[in-house]
Motif scaffolding. Structure first.
Motif, PDB file in Angstrom:
ATOM      1  N   LEU A 107       0.726  -0.711  -0.095  1.00 17.86           N
ATOM      2  CA  LEU A 107       0.120  -0.289   0.144  1.00 17.86           C
ATOM      3  C   LEU A 107       1.084   1.165  -0.162  1.00 17.86           C
ATOM      4  O   LEU A 107       0.621   1.718  -0.528  1.00 17.86           O
ATOM      5  CB  LEU A 107      -1.117  -0.088   1.232  1.00 17.86           C
ATOM      6  CG  LEU A 107      -2.199   1.383   1.007  1.00 17.86           C
ATOM      7  CD1 LEU A 107      -3.239   1.125  -0.008  1.00 17.86           C
ATOM      8  CD2 LEU A 107      -2.944   1.363   2.535  1.00 17.86           C
ATOM      9  N   ASP A 108       2.425   1.034   0.893  1.00 14.19           N
ATOM     10  CA  ASP A 108       3.178   2.265   1.118  1.00 14.19           C
ATOM     11  C   ASP A 108       3.343   3.299  -0.209  1.00 14.19           C
ATOM     12  O   ASP A 108       3.446   3.307  -1.004  1.00 14.19           O
ATOM     13  CB  ASP A 108       4.300   2.305   2.035  1.00 14.19           C
ATOM     14  CG  ASP A 108       4.878   3.332   2.290  1.00 14.19           C
ATOM     15  OD1 ASP A 108       4.512   4.518   2.513  1.00 14.19           O
ATOM     16  OD2 ASP A 108       6.800   3.219   2.244  1.00 14.19           O
ATOM     17  N   LEU A 109       3.765   1.646  -1.317  1.00  9.40           N
ATOM     18  CA  LEU A 109       4.518   1.034  -2.124  1.00  9.40           C
ATOM     19  C   LEU A 109       3.534   2.186  -3.294  1.00  9.40           C
ATOM     20  O   LEU A 109       3.634   2.964  -4.215  1.00  9.40           O
ATOM     21  CB  LEU A 109       4.712   0.211  -2.597  1.00  9.40           C
ATOM     22  CG  LEU A 109       5.823   0.234  -4.553  1.00  9.40           C
ATOM     23  CD1 LEU A 109       7.627   0.950  -3.908  1.00  9.40           C
ATOM     24  CD2 LEU A 109       6.184  -1.275  -4.488  1.00  9.40           C
ATOM     25  N   GLU A 110       2.038   1.692  -3.397  1.00  5.82           N
ATOM     26  CA  GLU A 110       1.200   2.614  -4.435  1.00  5.82           C
ATOM     27  C   GLU A 110       1.081   3.668  -4.433  1.00  5.82           C
ATOM     28  O   GLU A 110       1.301   3.958  -5.142  1.00  5.82           O
ATOM     29  CB  GLU A 110       0.096   1.403  -3.625  1.00  5.82           C
ATOM     30  CG  GLU A 110      -0.869   1.485  -5.265  1.00  5.82           C
ATOM     31  CD  GLU A 110      -0.763   1.414  -6.715  1.00  5.82           C
ATOM     32  OE1 GLU A 110      -1.717   1.648  -7.715  1.00  5.82           O
ATOM     33  OE2 GLU A 110       0.098   0.392  -7.025  1.00  5.82           O
ATOM     34  N   GLU A 111       0.717   3.701  -2.742  1.00  8.99           N
ATOM     35  CA  GLU A 111       0.851   5.378  -2.521  1.00  8.99           C
ATOM     36  C   GLU A 111       1.922   6.194  -3.215  1.00  8.99           C
ATOM     37  O   GLU A 111       1.841   6.997  -3.693  1.00  8.99           O
ATOM     38  CB  GLU A 111       0.737   5.751  -0.880  1.00  8.99           C
ATOM     39  CG  GLU A 111      -0.652   5.216  -0.506  1.00  8.99           C
ATOM     40  CD  GLU A 111      -1.273   5.295   1.230  1.00  8.99           C
ATOM     41  OE1 GLU A 111       0.415   5.420   2.099  1.00  8.99           O
ATOM     42  OE2 GLU A 111      -2.144   5.052   1.535  1.00  8.99           O
ATOM     43  N   ARG A 112       3.246   5.719  -2.807  1.00  7.50           N
ATOM     44  CA  ARG A 112       4.280   6.514  -3.261  1.00  7.50           C
ATOM     45  C   ARG A 112       4.340   6.496  -4.840  1.00  7.50           C
ATOM     46  O   ARG A 112       4.830   7.768  -5.595  1.00  7.50           O
ATOM     47  CB  ARG A 112       5.423   5.841  -3.175  1.00  7.50           C
ATOM     48  CG  ARG A 112       5.800   6.308  -0.738  1.00  7.50           C
ATOM     49  CD  ARG A 112       7.867   6.153  -1.319  1.00  7.50           C
ATOM     50  NE  ARG A 112       7.525   4.366   0.097  1.00  7.50           N
ATOM     51  CZ  ARG A 112       8.211   3.610  -0.417  1.00  7.50           C
ATOM     52  NH1 ARG A 112       9.373   3.326  -1.244  1.00  7.50           N
ATOM     53  NH2 ARG A 112       7.723   2.643   0.260  1.00  7.50           N
ATOM     54  N   ARG A 113       3.879   5.340  -5.546  1.00  4.53           N
ATOM     55  CA  ARG A 113       4.046   5.577  -7.009  1.00  4.53           C
ATOM     56  C   ARG A 113       2.853   6.448  -7.646  1.00  4.53           C
ATOM     57  O   ARG A 113       2.875   7.193  -8.237  1.00  4.53           O
ATOM     58  CB  ARG A 113       3.220   4.110  -7.499  1.00  4.53           C
ATOM     59  CG  ARG A 113       3.829   4.023  -8.583  1.00  4.53           C
ATOM     60  CD  ARG A 113       3.426   2.346  -9.281  1.00  4.53           C
ATOM     61  NE  ARG A 113       2.264   2.389  -8.821  1.00  4.53           N
ATOM     62  CZ  ARG A 113       0.830   2.438 -10.052  1.00  4.53           C
ATOM     63  NH1 ARG A 113       0.875   3.371 -10.825  1.00  4.53           N
ATOM     64  NH2 ARG A 113      -0.197   2.378  -9.120  1.00  4.53           N
ATOM     65  N   GLU A 114       1.907   6.683  -6.763  1.00  2.79           N
ATOM     66  CA  GLU A 114       0.600   7.234  -7.015  1.00  2.79           C
ATOM     67  C   GLU A 114       1.086   8.873  -6.916  1.00  2.79           C
ATOM     68  O   GLU A 114       1.219   9.598  -8.254  1.00  2.79           O
ATOM     69  CB  GLU A 114      -0.144   7.202  -6.709  1.00  2.79           C
ATOM     70  CG  GLU A 114      -1.576   5.324  -6.659  1.00  2.79           C
ATOM     71  CD  GLU A 114      -2.445   5.717  -6.477  1.00  2.79           C
ATOM     72  OE1 GLU A 114      -3.036   5.808  -4.766  1.00  2.79           O
ATOM     73  OE2 GLU A 114      -3.240   4.731  -6.574  1.00  2.79           O
ATOM     74  N   LYS A 115       2.055   8.839  -5.812  1.00  5.04           N
ATOM     75  CA  LYS A 115       2.427  10.234  -5.629  1.00  5.04           C
ATOM     76  C   LYS A 115       3.337  10.778  -6.865  1.00  5.04           C
ATOM     77  O   LYS A 115       3.743  11.625  -7.174  1.00  5.04           O
ATOM     78  CB  LYS A 115       3.136  10.617  -4.206  1.00  5.04           C
ATOM     79  CG  LYS A 115       3.741  11.722  -4.278  1.00  5.04           C
ATOM     80  CD  LYS A 115       3.837  11.607  -2.592  1.00  5.04           C
ATOM     81  CE  LYS A 115       4.729  13.279  -1.992  1.00  5.04           C
ATOM     82  NZ  LYS A 115       4.912  12.788  -1.064  1.00  5.04           N
ATOM     83  N   ALA A 116       4.230   9.774  -7.277  1.00  6.53           N
ATOM     84  CA  ALA A 116       5.072   9.879  -8.265  1.00  6.53           C
ATOM     85  C   ALA A 116       4.959  10.683  -9.293  1.00  6.53           C
ATOM     86  O   ALA A 116       5.042  11.509  -9.766  1.00  6.53           O
ATOM     87  CB  ALA A 116       6.267   9.185  -7.876  1.00  6.53           C
ATOM     88  N   GLU A 117       3.685   9.473  -9.539  1.00 10.11           N
ATOM     89  CA  GLU A 117       3.046   9.705 -11.032  1.00 10.11           C
ATOM     90  C   GLU A 117       2.190  11.138 -10.928  1.00 10.11           C
ATOM     91  O   GLU A 117       2.330  11.457 -12.215  1.00 10.11           O
ATOM     92  CB  GLU A 117       1.950   8.910 -11.034  1.00 10.11           C
ATOM     93  CG  GLU A 117       2.573   7.547 -11.861  1.00 10.11           C
ATOM     94  CD  GLU A 117       1.553   6.246 -11.706  1.00 10.11           C
ATOM     95  OE1 GLU A 117       0.581   6.858 -11.439  1.00 10.11           O
ATOM     96  OE2 GLU A 117       1.583   5.706 -11.799  1.00 10.11           O
TER      97      GLU A 117
END
Length: 196
Positions: A107-117
């Motif tokens: 979930l943290d990785l997904e949130e970081r990925r979404e934030k980076a996107e």
């Protein structure tokens, strides 16, 4: 050991066959058959816990003889099951914690990925807006230069036209003077008098 239960709202959904734990005796269900021992495999509060279950239980279909032919499940005689374990084994607790950790990490990785996107999209949008501003300024500058060039060329053409018109007026005046001089002459001969 717990009491036998027929409450279907809390019974496990995913299970596999297991061995009878040491020191525990096999029991018979309400229909009189020896119970099977099952272990919970679904990710729940009962992961890894073992229980007795009726051999004629509804969700325990008979083995199929081929991949294409599956015999129908027998009708349930009783809905008996009884928990053998009262607590989850250590490996199940560790597995749940590990799965939870992996889920939170995912979930943290997904949130970081979404934030980076989102940041990348914002950066691309800002770059596009800056490019549009630059292009607009460039086009405005080109329009201004074209307008100045147009005004300069109009002035050049106006001056040329004035010079041409002045030249034409001078030639017309000369032609009028020559015509007046010819009409004022004696008109006797074909040629002017000084050449006769």
């Amino acid at each position: 050991m717990s009491l036998p239960c027929s409450d279907q709202s809390i019974r496990p959904r995913k299970m596999q066959s297991a061995s009878l734990p040491r020191g525990v005796e096999a029991v018979r269900c309400w229909c009189g058959d020896v119970c099977k021992v099952k272990e919970v495999t679904d990710f729940s509060d009962w992961l890894g816990m073992k229980f007795f279950m009726c051999a004629n239980y509804e969700s325990d279909p008979p083995e199929s003889i081929s991949a294409y032919v599956r015999p129908p499940s027998p009708p349930p005689l009783c809905m008996y099951y009884r928990w053998i374990d009262t607590e989850m084994p250590d490996w199940a607790v560790t597995e749940i914690r590990e799965r939870g950790r992996r889920a939170w990490a995912s979930l943290d990785l997904e949130e970081r990925r979404e934030k980076a996107e989102a940041e990348e999209k914002a950066e691309q949008k800002k770059e596009w807006e800056d490019y549009c501003v630059e292009q607009r300024a460039f086009l405005d500058e080109m329009k201004r230069k074209n307008q100045e060039e147009k005004l300069r060329l109009e002035e050049v053409y106006r001056q040329r036209e004035q010079a041409r018109e002045a030249e034409r007026e001078r030639k017309r005046e000369r032609a009028r003077a020559a015509k007046a001089a010819e009409e004022a002459g004696d008109g006797k001969g074909k040629y002017p008098c000084w050449t006769q």
